[in-house]
Structure formats: structure tokens, C-alpha cells
Design a protein around this motif. Structure first.
Motif, PDB file in Angstrom:
ATOM      1  N   TYR A   1      75.309  -3.687 130.723  1.00 15.26           N
ATOM      2  CA  TYR A   1      73.873  -3.611 130.567  1.00 15.26           C
ATOM      3  C   TYR A   1      73.294  -5.021 130.532  1.00 15.26           C
ATOM      4  O   TYR A   1      73.926  -5.961 130.072  1.00 15.26           O
ATOM      5  CB  TYR A   1      73.519  -2.884 129.269  1.00 15.26           C
ATOM      6  CG  TYR A   1      73.945  -1.439 129.273  1.00 15.26           C
ATOM      7  CD1 TYR A   1      73.157  -0.476 129.877  1.00 15.26           C
ATOM      8  CD2 TYR A   1      75.128  -1.053 128.675  1.00 15.26           C
ATOM      9  CE1 TYR A   1      73.535   0.836 129.879  1.00 15.26           C
ATOM     10  CE2 TYR A   1      75.523   0.267 128.682  1.00 15.26           C
ATOM     11  CZ  TYR A   1      74.720   1.212 129.284  1.00 15.26           C
ATOM     12  OH  TYR A   1      75.094   2.516 129.298  1.00 15.26           O
TER      13      TYR A   1
ATOM     14  N   LYS B   1      69.518  -7.413 129.914  1.00 11.38           N
ATOM     15  CA  LYS B   1      68.145  -7.472 129.436  1.00 11.38           C
ATOM     16  C   LYS B   1      67.589  -8.859 129.728  1.00 11.38           C
ATOM     17  O   LYS B   1      68.328  -9.820 129.893  1.00 11.38           O
ATOM     18  CB  LYS B   1      68.041  -7.130 127.955  1.00 11.38           C
ATOM     19  CG  LYS B   1      68.423  -8.213 127.006  1.00 11.38           C
ATOM     20  CD  LYS B   1      68.095  -7.807 125.584  1.00 11.38           C
ATOM     21  CE  LYS B   1      68.266  -9.005 124.674  1.00 11.38           C
ATOM     22  NZ  LYS B   1      67.886  -8.725 123.320  1.00 11.38           N
TER      23      LYS B   1
ATOM     24  N   SER C   1      74.357  -5.215 124.841  1.00 15.57           N
ATOM     25  CA  SER C   1      74.880  -3.878 124.558  1.00 15.57           C
ATOM     26  C   SER C   1      73.900  -2.830 125.057  1.00 15.57           C
ATOM     27  O   SER C   1      72.752  -3.122 125.375  1.00 15.57           O
ATOM     28  CB  SER C   1      75.081  -3.724 123.051  1.00 15.57           C
ATOM     29  OG  SER C   1      73.835  -3.761 122.402  1.00 15.57           O
ATOM     30  N   SER C   2      74.351  -1.580 125.105  1.00 12.07           N
ATOM     31  CA  SER C   2      73.480  -0.515 125.596  1.00 12.07           C
ATOM     32  C   SER C   2      72.306  -0.293 124.648  1.00 12.07           C
ATOM     33  O   SER C   2      71.207   0.013 125.085  1.00 12.07           O
ATOM     34  CB  SER C   2      74.273   0.776 125.759  1.00 12.07           C
ATOM     35  OG  SER C   2      74.775   1.206 124.504  1.00 12.07           O
ATOM     36  N   ARG C   3      72.522  -0.469 123.346  1.00  9.05           N
ATOM     37  CA  ARG C   3      71.438  -0.280 122.375  1.00  9.05           C
ATOM     38  C   ARG C   3      70.336  -1.317 122.591  1.00  9.05           C
ATOM     39  O   ARG C   3      69.150  -1.006 122.562  1.00  9.05           O
ATOM     40  CB  ARG C   3      71.990  -0.383 120.962  1.00  9.05           C
ATOM     41  CG  ARG C   3      70.955  -0.144 119.913  1.00  9.05           C
ATOM     42  CD  ARG C   3      71.577  -0.204 118.535  1.00  9.05           C
ATOM     43  NE  ARG C   3      70.571   0.004 117.529  1.00  9.05           N
ATOM     44  CZ  ARG C   3      70.600   0.960 116.640  1.00  9.05           C
ATOM     45  NH1 ARG C   3      71.615   1.790 116.620  1.00  9.05           N
ATOM     46  NH2 ARG C   3      69.649   1.082 115.766  1.00  9.05           N
TER      47      ARG C   3
ATOM     48  N   ALA D   1      69.722  -2.879 125.386  1.00 11.41           N
ATOM     49  CA  ALA D   1      69.117  -2.669 126.698  1.00 11.41           C
ATOM     50  C   ALA D   1      68.088  -1.551 126.659  1.00 11.41           C
ATOM     51  O   ALA D   1      67.064  -1.623 127.329  1.00 11.41           O
ATOM     52  CB  ALA D   1      70.192  -2.351 127.723  1.00 11.41           C
ATOM     53  N   TYR D   2      68.338  -0.523 125.863  1.00  5.94           N
ATOM     54  CA  TYR D   2      67.396   0.591 125.791  1.00  5.94           C
ATOM     55  C   TYR D   2      66.248   0.322 124.826  1.00  5.94           C
ATOM     56  O   TYR D   2      65.246   1.010 124.851  1.00  5.94           O
ATOM     57  CB  TYR D   2      68.123   1.879 125.406  1.00  5.94           C
ATOM     58  CG  TYR D   2      68.968   2.419 126.527  1.00  5.94           C
ATOM     59  CD1 TYR D   2      68.401   2.716 127.763  1.00  5.94           C
ATOM     60  CD2 TYR D   2      70.328   2.601 126.372  1.00  5.94           C
ATOM     61  CE1 TYR D   2      69.171   3.197 128.798  1.00  5.94           C
ATOM     62  CE2 TYR D   2      71.102   3.087 127.396  1.00  5.94           C
ATOM     63  CZ  TYR D   2      70.525   3.389 128.620  1.00  5.94           C
ATOM     64  OH  TYR D   2      71.287   3.856 129.643  1.00  5.94           O
TER      65      TYR D   2
END
Length: 117
Positions: A2, A4, A16-18, A20-21
Motif C-alpha cells: 500500500y 500513501k 500499512s493498509s490501515r 492507506a485507507y
């Protein structure tokens, strides 16, 4: 993987995915409790004031007197009925308006006529 946008380096970076979201750092699971009020002081309702206290504070109602003053049929425009200060402000405003219009026309003329080399 991921990615950002990093505002400091102005580039994309791995994360991390957290992260990025939730790019601004917003957490999806915030506590439901409300924060304590900072300015939680008791207030006095306006109905608690006496009529004499309110009239002495506000100085009375001047609207009828001002309506009679500004609606008097004396031939003077409303924006000049205040006397000398109103006339001075009106003349300064008109001078700045005319001066600005002349300055903009001169600037347009200079921009339209390039200098010859």
C-alpha cells in the motif's frame, strides 16, 4: 503493498493498509464518549433581567428618532444626511474610485502598447 502521499517529502511512500485507507489519520473506531465542556459555566436567562436594567443597559430605542431624521424630505440624499463626515467620506470614495479607474486605463494602455526597441 500500500502507498500513501507523504506531505513532507511530496512523494508516494509505502505504508500499512490501515494508514492507506485512513490517509489523514482518521481512526474508524473513535470512542463514543463526548469530551468534557471547556466553558461549562452557568448562564443567566434573558428572562431573568428586569425591564429597567435592560433599558438602562441598551440606552433606549433610538430607531424611531433615526427614522424621522433619515426620512425627512429635505432633498439631501440619505448617504449625505450625516453632515460633514458623510460628505468627506463620500468625496474621498469618489476620488479613489475615479483615480482607480484612470490608473487602470493607463495600465491597460501601457500593456497594449509595447515599448519599441
Amino acid at each position: 503493498m500500500y502507498y500513501k502521499y507523504n506531505g513532507f517529502t511530496q512523494r508516494l511512500s509505502g505504508c500499512s493498509s490501515r494508514a492507506a485507507y485512513c490517509p489523514q489519520g482518521l481512526m474508524p473506531n473513535l470512542p463514543a464518549e463526548s469530551s468534557q465542556l471547556i466553558f461549562a459555566s452557568p448562564t443567566k436567562l434573558s428572562l431573568d433581567h428586569g425591564s429597567s436594567e435592560l433599558s438602562s443597559y441598551s440606552g433606549g430605542n433610538k430607531v424611531p428618532m433615526l427614522q424621522k431624521f433619515f426620512q425627512r424630505p429635505d432633498g439631501v440624499p440619505v448617504h449625505l444626511k450625516g453632515g460633514y463626515p458623510d460628505r468627506l467620506l463620500y468625496r474621498i470614495t469618489m476620488a479613489l474610485t475615479i483615480g482607480g479607474a484612470i490608473y487602470s486605463l493607463i495600465s491597460l494602455y501601457i500593456a497594449a502598447m509595447p515599448k519599441k526597441k
